[in-house]
Enzyme design. Structure first.
Site, PDB file in Angstrom:
ATOM      1  N   GLU A 276      18.809  37.559  40.651  1.00 34.48           N
ATOM      2  CA  GLU A 276      20.155  38.002  41.057  1.00 34.48           C
ATOM      3  C   GLU A 276      20.645  39.168  40.199  1.00 34.48           C
ATOM      4  O   GLU A 276      21.649  39.056  39.499  1.00 34.48           O
ATOM      5  CB  GLU A 276      21.147  36.835  41.032  1.00 34.48           C
ATOM      6  CG  GLU A 276      21.152  36.048  39.731  1.00 34.48           C
ATOM      7  CD  GLU A 276      22.132  34.888  39.747  1.00 34.48           C
ATOM      8  OE1 GLU A 276      22.201  34.170  40.754  1.00 34.48           O
ATOM      9  OE2 GLU A 276      22.814  34.699  38.713  1.00 34.48           O
ATOM     10  N   PRO A 277      19.935  40.310  40.254  1.00 33.85           N
ATOM     11  CA  PRO A 277      20.410  41.466  39.486  1.00 33.85           C
ATOM     12  C   PRO A 277      21.689  42.050  40.096  1.00 33.85           C
ATOM     13  O   PRO A 277      21.942  41.885  41.294  1.00 33.85           O
ATOM     14  CB  PRO A 277      19.274  42.484  39.616  1.00 33.85           C
ATOM     15  CG  PRO A 277      18.219  41.869  40.471  1.00 33.85           C
ATOM     16  CD  PRO A 277      18.766  40.619  41.076  1.00 33.85           C
ATOM     17  N   ARG A 279      23.452  45.213  38.163  1.00 33.49           N
ATOM     18  CA  ARG A 279      23.385  46.606  37.705  1.00 33.49           C
ATOM     19  C   ARG A 279      22.249  47.405  38.357  1.00 33.49           C
ATOM     20  O   ARG A 279      22.440  48.560  38.730  1.00 33.49           O
ATOM     21  CB  ARG A 279      23.156  46.564  36.180  1.00 33.49           C
ATOM     22  CG  ARG A 279      23.124  47.872  35.466  1.00 33.49           C
ATOM     23  CD  ARG A 279      22.686  47.652  34.009  1.00 33.49           C
ATOM     24  NE  ARG A 279      23.273  46.452  33.446  1.00 33.49           N
ATOM     25  CZ  ARG A 279      24.425  46.423  32.796  1.00 33.49           C
ATOM     26  NH1 ARG A 279      25.088  47.536  32.616  1.00 33.49           N
ATOM     27  NH2 ARG A 279      24.884  45.286  32.307  1.00 33.49           N
ATOM     28  N   ARG A 315      33.153  50.492  29.792  1.00 33.75           N
ATOM     29  CA  ARG A 315      31.908  50.157  29.076  1.00 33.75           C
ATOM     30  C   ARG A 315      31.768  50.810  27.694  1.00 33.75           C
ATOM     31  O   ARG A 315      31.371  50.143  26.741  1.00 33.75           O
ATOM     32  CB  ARG A 315      30.685  50.462  29.945  1.00 33.75           C
ATOM     33  CG  ARG A 315      30.650  49.640  31.240  1.00 33.75           C
ATOM     34  CD  ARG A 315      29.330  49.759  31.979  1.00 33.75           C
ATOM     35  NE  ARG A 315      28.274  49.077  31.275  1.00 33.75           N
ATOM     36  CZ  ARG A 315      27.368  49.664  30.533  1.00 33.75           C
ATOM     37  NH1 ARG A 315      27.347  50.977  30.401  1.00 33.75           N
ATOM     38  NH2 ARG A 315      26.462  48.955  29.899  1.00 33.75           N
ATOM     39  N   TYR A 319      31.433  47.973  25.058  1.00 32.77           N
ATOM     40  CA  TYR A 319      30.056  47.688  24.614  1.00 32.77           C
ATOM     41  C   TYR A 319      29.457  48.821  23.784  1.00 32.77           C
ATOM     42  O   TYR A 319      28.231  48.842  23.614  1.00 32.77           O
ATOM     43  CB  TYR A 319      29.133  47.517  25.833  1.00 32.77           C
ATOM     44  CG  TYR A 319      29.554  46.483  26.843  1.00 32.77           C
ATOM     45  CD1 TYR A 319      29.784  45.157  26.467  1.00 32.77           C
ATOM     46  CD2 TYR A 319      29.677  46.808  28.189  1.00 32.77           C
ATOM     47  CE1 TYR A 319      30.133  44.213  27.420  1.00 32.77           C
ATOM     48  CE2 TYR A 319      30.024  45.865  29.138  1.00 32.77           C
ATOM     49  CZ  TYR A 319      30.253  44.570  28.751  1.00 32.77           C
ATOM     50  OH  TYR A 319      30.591  43.630  29.687  1.00 32.77           O
ATOM     51  N   CYS A 360      46.344  55.395  24.919  1.00 34.21           N
ATOM     52  CA  CYS A 360      46.809  55.470  23.536  1.00 34.21           C
ATOM     53  C   CYS A 360      46.099  54.401  22.692  1.00 34.21           C
ATOM     54  O   CYS A 360      46.691  53.389  22.307  1.00 34.21           O
ATOM     55  CB  CYS A 360      48.327  55.276  23.527  1.00 34.21           C
ATOM     56  SG  CYS A 360      49.048  55.759  21.983  1.00 34.21           S
ATOM     57  N   GLU A 361      44.816  54.607  22.498  1.00 32.69           N
ATOM     58  CA  GLU A 361      43.951  53.693  21.735  1.00 32.69           C
ATOM     59  C   GLU A 361      42.865  54.539  21.082  1.00 32.69           C
ATOM     60  O   GLU A 361      42.275  55.398  21.755  1.00 32.69           O
ATOM     61  CB  GLU A 361      43.226  52.703  22.676  1.00 32.69           C
ATOM     62  CG  GLU A 361      44.064  51.628  23.265  1.00 32.69           C
ATOM     63  CD  GLU A 361      44.412  50.511  22.293  1.00 32.69           C
ATOM     64  OE1 GLU A 361      43.705  50.346  21.280  1.00 32.69           O
ATOM     65  OE2 GLU A 361      45.398  49.817  22.565  1.00 32.69           O
TER      66      GLU A 361
END
Ligand code: PLP
Length: 445
Positions: A276-277, A279, A315, A319, A360-361
């Site tokens: 069950e990929p 990506r 992402r 990550y 604003c991070e």
């Protein structure tokens, strides 16, 4: 139709047509997700060629756009859903619940209620549970349909610790207790059809040993279950996690090697192999187009501000993921200059740039000191490999509307999802005080 096995195993950002992407940005605005459905088909056919005997499901969480689900259904791919919302999307593109799995991860009561209603209409649906008390909660609701047990094999894998699930306490029943749990479920009248595990996302060719070990544990468990239960398992689902190259110097996954290792490790189990990929189907079928707002000399670098941020593509912030980035304006200008010898060379100097979003991070950064053609305000940039976990993780932090999505299918281009407005962001508050609150139920039931 594309020859599945012959399609290249990766589509790099440099292979997209810069002029066509710029035209899309001009017509549909910025930032903009673009998804190429033909590439989704190619990826599906390559997977099908590598795993001819397997049941292949698509993990909807990677990209739940209706066009993607329809395209994959047409390719004979099943759908694996992680929430009631994903299940609703999946059932909207299927006639029966066959090949549709709902994987319950710590499911809120509202999700289970919804799933039970759906099961009454689609009794072929498969429910995968990762905790014994989820089985009790299903039984309390009268469910005795197709049941699959998610096991925790104690092996994790993947490109970042935040995507390694195989040994994480949150996911699945410890493998050593799985047999007992399945025997109990079968005695209680559930239709036990499968076992499942997903060890992590972004597995690469050099992690094949871990993959082999994990699949062989699943094979051992399946043999034990088949001996102990009155009916054999229909399938052994070894999850997804097939990695794609995010950096230009990374090699694509050797899919044949993964398929061979999977078959060998599973051994002679009398059950269908299920994968069950998510990506792998969609990552390189998508790009995110964005526009340069600000260019300034910072102390040690050139800081380039774009109109997409961590709310558009999470992402990199979540990550530390590295996505390829290309300046389409510079590329189109350079190509035009090259085709007209009368025009002076329009190539831009390559300089180190730190590309940041408008949130604003301090974590709202797409790359640090990356060498790219010097950006100018108004340039259109493309961020590659954005088809998976891109729009799905987009959010409204800083009260920012989410972007639009277009799909390209051969010569056809269509708006698949319109851009949100600020009104969309604030709409749910209007009248909220007078509306009845449907969140009062006990979420643990
Ligand atoms: N299956 C399950 C249960 C998952 O949790 C995930 C991802 O989180 C997937 C499949 C798909 O993973 P990937 O997109 O890396 O293939």
């Amino acid at each position: 139709m594309t020859d599945a096995a012959a399609s290249p195993s990766v589509r790099r950002l440099s292979e997209w047509d810069a002029a066509e992407l710029r035209a899309l940005r001009a017509e549909y605005g910025s930032p903009l997700y673009v998804l190429d459905l033909e590439r989704v088909r190619e990826n599906a056919r390559r997977l099908g060629a590598a795993f001819p005997d397997a049941e292949i499901l698509y993990a909807v969480k990677a990209n739940a756009l209706g066009d993607v689900l329809e395209t994959l259904r047409e390719e004979g791919i099943g759908l694996e859903c992680a929430s009631a919302g994903e299940l609703e999307r999946a059932l909207a593109v299927t006639d029966s619940g066959v090949d549709v799995h709902y994987t319950a991860v710590n499911p809120p009561a509202r999700d289970l209620d919804w799933v039970i209603d759906a099961w009454e209409e689609y009794p072929e649906l498969t429910v995968t549970v990762g905790a014994e008390d989820t089985i009790d909660r299903l039984a309390d609701r009268g469910y005795d349909g197709r049941l699959c047990l998610r096991v925790n094999p104690g092996i994790g894998a993947g490109h970042h610790e935040k995507v390694q699930t195989g040994a994480n306490a949150k996911f699945g029943v410890p493998a050593e207790r799985a047999l007992e749990v399945l025997e109990d479920a079968a005695e209680r009248g559930f239709d036990v059809v499968g076992i499942h595990a997903h060890v992590g996302s972004g597995v690469s060719s050099d992690q094949l040993d871990d993959h082999r070990e994990f699949v062989s544990r699943m094979g051992d468990l399946a043999r034990e279950v088949n001996e102990a239960l009155p009916t054999d398992l229909e399938f052994v689902d070894v999850g997804g996690g097939f990695g794609v190259p995010y950096r230009d110097d990374e090699e694509p996954l050797d899919l044949e090697a993964v398929a061979d290792a999977t078959r060998d490790a599973l051994g002679d189990v009398d059950a269908t192999l299920t994968i069950e990929p998510g990506r792998y189907f969609v990552a390189d079928a998508g790009v995110l187009l964005t526009t340069v707002n600000t260019v300034k000399d910072a102390r040690d670098t050139t800081a380039v501000g774009i109109d997409a941020g961590m709310t558009t593509l999470l992402r990199p912030a979540m990550y530390d993921a590295s996505h390829p980035i290309r300046n389409l304006t510079a590329d189109v200008d350079a190509a035009a200059a090259a085709s007209n010898s009368e025009t002076p060379d329009n190539g831009r100097e390559t300089i180190e740039q730190t590309i940041t979003g408008p949130i604003c991070e301090s974590g709202d950064v797409f790359c640090t000191d990356r060498k790219l053609p010097a950006s100018e305000r108004g340039d259109v940039l493309a961020i590659g490999n954005a088809g998976a976990y891109g729009y799905e993780m987009a959010n409204q932090y800083n009260s920012r509307p989410r972007p639009a999505s277009v799909v390209v299918d051969g010569d056809e281009v269509r708006l698949a999802r319109r851009r949100e407005t600020i009104d969309d962001v604030t709409r749910l508050e209007h009248g909220a005080r007078s509306a009845s609150d449907d969140s009062s139920g006990d979420p643990t039931e």
